[in-house]
Design a protein around this motif. Structure first.
Motif, mmCIF file in Angstrom:
data_model
loop_
_atom_site.group_PDB
_atom_site.id
_atom_site.type_symbol
_atom_site.label_atom_id
_atom_site.label_comp_id
_atom_site.label_asym_id
_atom_site.label_seq_id
_atom_site.Cartn_x
_atom_site.Cartn_y
_atom_site.Cartn_z
ATOM 1 N N ARG A 141 2.288 -17.894 -10.980
ATOM 2 C CA ARG A 141 1.130 -17.310 -11.641
ATOM 3 C C ARG A 141 1.471 -16.665 -12.986
ATOM 4 O O ARG A 141 0.627 -16.504 -13.827
ATOM 5 N N ILE B 1 0.516 -18.749 -15.946
ATOM 6 C CA ILE B 1 -0.929 -18.726 -16.162
ATOM 7 C C ILE B 1 -1.327 -17.418 -16.828
ATOM 8 O O ILE B 1 -2.160 -17.405 -17.740
ATOM 9 N N SER B 2 -0.730 -16.315 -16.414
ATOM 10 C CA SER B 2 -1.047 -15.018 -17.022
ATOM 11 C C SER B 2 -0.704 -15.001 -18.497
ATOM 12 O O SER B 2 -1.471 -14.497 -19.321
ATOM 13 N N ARG C 23 -3.240 -17.150 -20.306
ATOM 14 C CA ARG C 23 -4.515 -16.437 -20.357
ATOM 15 C C ARG C 23 -4.493 -15.384 -21.463
ATOM 16 O O ARG C 23 -5.430 -15.287 -22.250
ATOM 17 N N PRO D 22 -14.455 -18.635 -14.347
ATOM 18 C CA PRO D 22 -13.353 -18.750 -13.389
ATOM 19 C C PRO D 22 -12.001 -18.880 -14.098
ATOM 20 O O PRO D 22 -11.868 -19.613 -15.073
ATOM 21 N N GLY D 23 -11.039 -18.107 -13.622
ATOM 22 C CA GLY D 23 -9.687 -18.208 -14.146
ATOM 23 C C GLY D 23 -9.342 -17.222 -15.242
ATOM 24 O O GLY D 23 -8.171 -16.983 -15.496
ATOM 25 N N LEU D 24 -10.342 -16.636 -15.910
ATOM 26 C CA LEU D 24 -10.023 -15.684 -16.971
ATOM 27 C C LEU D 24 -9.604 -14.321 -16.421
ATOM 28 O O LEU D 24 -8.789 -13.644 -17.016
ATOM 29 N N VAL D 25 -10.181 -13.916 -15.306
ATOM 30 C CA VAL D 25 -9.833 -12.665 -14.633
ATOM 31 C C VAL D 25 -9.555 -11.563 -15.657
ATOM 32 O O VAL D 25 -8.420 -11.237 -15.954
#
Length: 118
Positions: A8, A11-12, A15, A45-48
């Motif tokens: 993850r 991905i962070s 992002r 979704p996915g931006l959190v």
């Protein structure tokens, strides 16, 4: 390089790198107040994302002169700070959009051709 047990974190990082351009894209057509931006970005979704992420980002974008801000009276409560895309912000967004398309295509090609690279 990302350790196998930390999938993850990649991905962070991705992002964090694109979030400012997502904010600029949200301002492309009209000015918005900060909470409105937070709410819309949280729905993707996915931006959190959260207020704690967006407010410092808006401050940095304003300092970089990619957005401008102004207060507007509200019908319900205190005045709200609105943000608008500047011409420099629009140029940065256009450049990122072009670069992102090329980058995305390159990554997709690498991922799609995984067997070719074994």
């Amino acid at each position: 390089m990302v350790a196998p047990d930390e999938p993850r974190s990649g991905i962070s990082q991705l992002r964090r790198g694109v979030l400012q351009f997502c904010v600029l894209a949200q301002l492309r057509d009209r000015e918005k107040y900060a909470y409105e931006l937070v709410r819309e970005l949280c729905e993707v979704p996915g931006l959190v994302t959260s207020e704690g992420t967006i407010y410092p980002l808006l401050s940095r974008l304003r300092k970089d002169e990619w957005v401008s801000s102004f207060l507007r009276e509200s019908e319900v409560g205190p005045a709200r700070r609105y943000y608008a895309l500047t011409s420099a912000g629009r140029q940065a967004l256009e450049k990122f959009t072009s670069d992102w398309a090329q980058f995305r295509t390159s990554v997709d090609n690498m991922l799609d051709n995984e067997e070719d690279h074994r």
